[in-house]
Structure formats: structure tokens, C-alpha cells
Design an enzyme around this catalytic site. Sequence first.
Site, PDB file in Angstrom:
ATOM      1  N   ASP A  23      -1.323  -6.168  -0.554  1.00  0.00           N
ATOM      2  CA  ASP A  23      -1.405  -5.501   0.752  1.00  0.00           C
ATOM      3  C   ASP A  23      -2.832  -5.020   0.985  1.00  0.00           C
ATOM      4  O   ASP A  23      -3.378  -4.268   0.162  1.00  0.00           O
ATOM      5  CB  ASP A  23      -0.454  -4.293   0.719  1.00  0.00           C
ATOM      6  CG  ASP A  23       0.151  -3.986   2.060  1.00  0.00           C
ATOM      7  OD1 ASP A  23      -0.194  -4.669   3.048  1.00  0.00           O
ATOM      8  OD2 ASP A  23       0.988  -3.067   2.120  1.00  0.00           O
ATOM      9  N   GLU A  71       9.023  -4.210  10.430  1.00  0.00           N
ATOM     10  CA  GLU A  71       9.475  -2.925   9.884  1.00  0.00           C
ATOM     11  C   GLU A  71      10.038  -2.043  10.994  1.00  0.00           C
ATOM     12  O   GLU A  71       9.369  -1.786  12.003  1.00  0.00           O
ATOM     13  CB  GLU A  71       8.295  -2.217   9.185  1.00  0.00           C
ATOM     14  CG  GLU A  71       8.702  -0.879   8.578  1.00  0.00           C
ATOM     15  CD  GLU A  71       7.711  -0.316   7.567  1.00  0.00           C
ATOM     16  OE1 GLU A  71       6.698  -0.993   7.257  1.00  0.00           O
ATOM     17  OE2 GLU A  71       7.949   0.807   7.096  1.00  0.00           O
ATOM     18  N   ASP A 112       0.843  -1.200   0.000  1.00  0.00           N
ATOM     19  CA  ASP A 112       0.000   0.000   0.000  1.00  0.00           C
ATOM     20  C   ASP A 112       0.882   1.256   0.000  1.00  0.00           C
ATOM     21  O   ASP A 112       0.376   2.384  -0.080  1.00  0.00           O
ATOM     22  CB  ASP A 112      -1.014  -0.006   1.156  1.00  0.00           C
ATOM     23  CG  ASP A 112      -0.359   0.000   2.527  1.00  0.00           C
ATOM     24  OD1 ASP A 112       0.877  -0.121   2.613  1.00  0.00           O
ATOM     25  OD2 ASP A 112      -1.095   0.116   3.531  1.00  0.00           O
ATOM     26  N   SER A 113       2.217   1.061   0.030  1.00  0.00           N
ATOM     27  CA  SER A 113       3.149   2.164  -0.233  1.00  0.00           C
ATOM     28  C   SER A 113       2.882   2.745  -1.616  1.00  0.00           C
ATOM     29  O   SER A 113       3.353   3.844  -1.939  1.00  0.00           O
ATOM     30  CB  SER A 113       4.598   1.683  -0.114  1.00  0.00           C
ATOM     31  OG  SER A 113       4.779   0.489  -0.847  1.00  0.00           O
ATOM     32  N   GLU A 169      -1.644  -5.394   8.644  1.00  0.00           N
ATOM     33  CA  GLU A 169      -0.850  -4.862   9.759  1.00  0.00           C
ATOM     34  C   GLU A 169      -1.515  -5.153  11.103  1.00  0.00           C
ATOM     35  O   GLU A 169      -2.744  -5.119  11.197  1.00  0.00           O
ATOM     36  CB  GLU A 169      -0.699  -3.338   9.602  1.00  0.00           C
ATOM     37  CG  GLU A 169       0.047  -2.939   8.341  1.00  0.00           C
ATOM     38  CD  GLU A 169       0.184  -1.420   8.173  1.00  0.00           C
ATOM     39  OE1 GLU A 169      -0.227  -0.661   9.088  1.00  0.00           O
ATOM     40  OE2 GLU A 169       0.701  -1.001   7.127  1.00  0.00           O
ATOM     41  N   LYS A 186      -1.375  -9.316   2.808  1.00  0.00           N
ATOM     42  CA  LYS A 186      -0.651  -8.829   3.985  1.00  0.00           C
ATOM     43  C   LYS A 186      -1.559  -7.851   4.736  1.00  0.00           C
ATOM     44  O   LYS A 186      -2.295  -7.096   4.119  1.00  0.00           O
ATOM     45  CB  LYS A 186       0.642  -8.118   3.570  1.00  0.00           C
ATOM     46  CG  LYS A 186       1.416  -7.516   4.750  1.00  0.00           C
ATOM     47  CD  LYS A 186       2.790  -7.033   4.371  1.00  0.00           C
ATOM     48  CE  LYS A 186       2.832  -5.608   3.869  1.00  0.00           C
ATOM     49  NZ  LYS A 186       2.283  -4.596   4.797  1.00  0.00           N
TER      50      LYS A 186
HETATM   51  O1  KIV Z   1       3.507  -1.132   1.652  1.00  0.00           O
HETATM   52  C1  KIV Z   1       4.680  -1.547   1.673  1.00  0.00           C
HETATM   53  O2  KIV Z   1       5.465  -1.324   0.748  1.00  0.00           O
HETATM   54  C2  KIV Z   1       5.109  -2.315   2.832  1.00  0.00           C
HETATM   55  C3  KIV Z   1       6.551  -2.648   2.955  1.00  0.00           C
HETATM   56  C4  KIV Z   1       7.274  -1.467   3.452  1.00  0.00           C
HETATM   57  C5  KIV Z   1       6.781  -3.844   3.783  1.00  0.00           C
HETATM   58  O3  KIV Z   1       4.314  -2.618   3.665  1.00  0.00           O
END
Ligand code: KIV
Length: 283
Positions: free
Chosen positions: A86, A185, A47-48, A118, A116
Site C-alpha cells: 500500500d 471500501e 497502510d492500516s 487511493e 495500491k
Molecule cells: O490499509 C488497508 O488495510 C486497506 C484495506 C482496508 C483495503 O486499505
Amino acid sequence: MEKNKITLPYLHEKKSRGVPITMLTAYDYPGAKQVDLAGIDMILVGDSLAMVVLGYDSTVHVTMEDMLHHCKAVNRGARRAFLVGDMPFLSYQADVRDAVYNAGRFIQEAGMDAVKLEGGKERATVIRAISEAGIPVVGHLGLTPQSHTKLGGYKVQSKTAEGANLLLENALAIEQAGCSFLVFEMVPARIAEYISKKLTIPTIGIGAGNGCDGQVLVYHDMLGINSEFNPKFLKQFASLGKDASAAIKDYSVAVESRAYPAVEHSFMINEEEYAAFMAMQDE
Ligand code: KIV
């Protein structure tokens, strides 16, 4: 399934053999193709995306639709890597049923192999439900960017004995709940290494030292696309941002001076056809 497709058992076996797992983010077709062809084990459509591709100031702004759109492009570009989508902010926090449904969309619509999300103990129920639906889950502990406001910014986490112990408890709880992998992280290297040894599932670190079972970086960061972003944990393996700026300036100068396009970049018409065309203009 692609013949050489990376599987979950293969990645778990890498942990048992002590061979580091490689993971990198990607967000589009060409990026995924490069990462896949380089032989990276796992691609995270992070989600970056919000910050490095879409220009938002934090990850909380991306939606399920944004994520699915980019996951589909990555799936078209990658043949071999194990793909992780994510789950964006609010797609799994409010309701367990919604979370399972949203996780399923990553698999069914976008061709991801895992999702993924959090959080620690407080996510155990949702992790169990997604995992029991047959979807591998990657946990994410330490600095969890979707909670950056609550954490007071993008800071190293678990630096006290108490904080490190809580990290261990959370890691064990989400492994127990059914996580197949765990991202750490920005946590102290010794703590990440200690917990990695306690867990049976592989840990993937970003700013978590060399003792994790694998490493992940953000594509744009490790390629130096945004060269101003340079936190302590990051190694820029290229300077693509600077190279791109220089190339774009060269292009601009070449167009303005008519040096580009040159003859070798232009399509030709043979002399006879050209003469006939000109004669038509005189009629
Ligand atoms: O969203 C992302 O790129 C991440 C990584 C930093 C692990 O969660």
C-alpha cells in the site's frame, strides 16, 4: 518464482469464472505465513499498519520506510499469495516521478507484486505512469482513509444517486488509466455490484457487499484482536484479543504462584555432576 505462485492472469481469470478472490492484510512474517498457508489469494500490506500495528490514530502517519520494512517481512513469510504493498500518504500525491520511483521500491526492495493507491480520476496520470513502468496497480475508491479529514470521517460513501454516478465515473477512469484491480471500501452493496459488472478488472470489497469479485478484511479485525472495533461490515471470525488477554493473565498467575515453570519446563543436571558441583563449593 515459486511453483504455485498466484499470478495476475490467474486472478483475472477468477473474475471471468465468477469465483470470488480472497484477500487479507498482513504486516509481519508470522501473519503472512498463516495467511499464505491458509490459501488466501492476495495479501495486502495495508497502510492500516499505522493503526492496527503501530498505534497511530490514522493511516497518514506511516512512511515509505515503515511500509517497506513490513512489506519485506511479509515477503519472507509468504510463498504463494500475490503481494500488494500500500503506497503511504504523500508517496504518490505530490509528483508523478516520485510516485513511479516509490512504487518501484515496493517491487525492487520489498518483493511486492503490485502497489495500491487511493483516489479516482485525479490519480489517472499517476496510475498510468506506474502501470506503464510495468507495475500492476490496485485502485481504491469509496472510503479512502488517507482523505478521512476531507471526507468528514470514516463514513459510508456514494449513498446518493449523484455520488454513486461519480463512483462509477472514477472506477471507469482508473480502469482506463491502467489499474489491474480495484478496492471498494464502504459503499452500498448494490452500487458496488453494478460497477463490478461494468468493469473488466476484478473488484475487491470491504464493506461493499457480496457482489464484488472478491473480499478483503484487515487481519487484526477479522481475528478479533481488537475486539472493540466492530463496524457493521465486519465479521470477527475469532476472538484472539480476548484469548490473548486470558492467556497472559494465566501466565502472570502461574509465575506469581510458582506453578510455572514446572519440572517439565526445566532442564536437569545428572546427580553425579550435581554432587561434584556441590563438593566444589565446600573446597
Ligand atoms: O490499509 C488497508 O488495510 C486497506 C484495506 C482496508 C483495503 O486499505
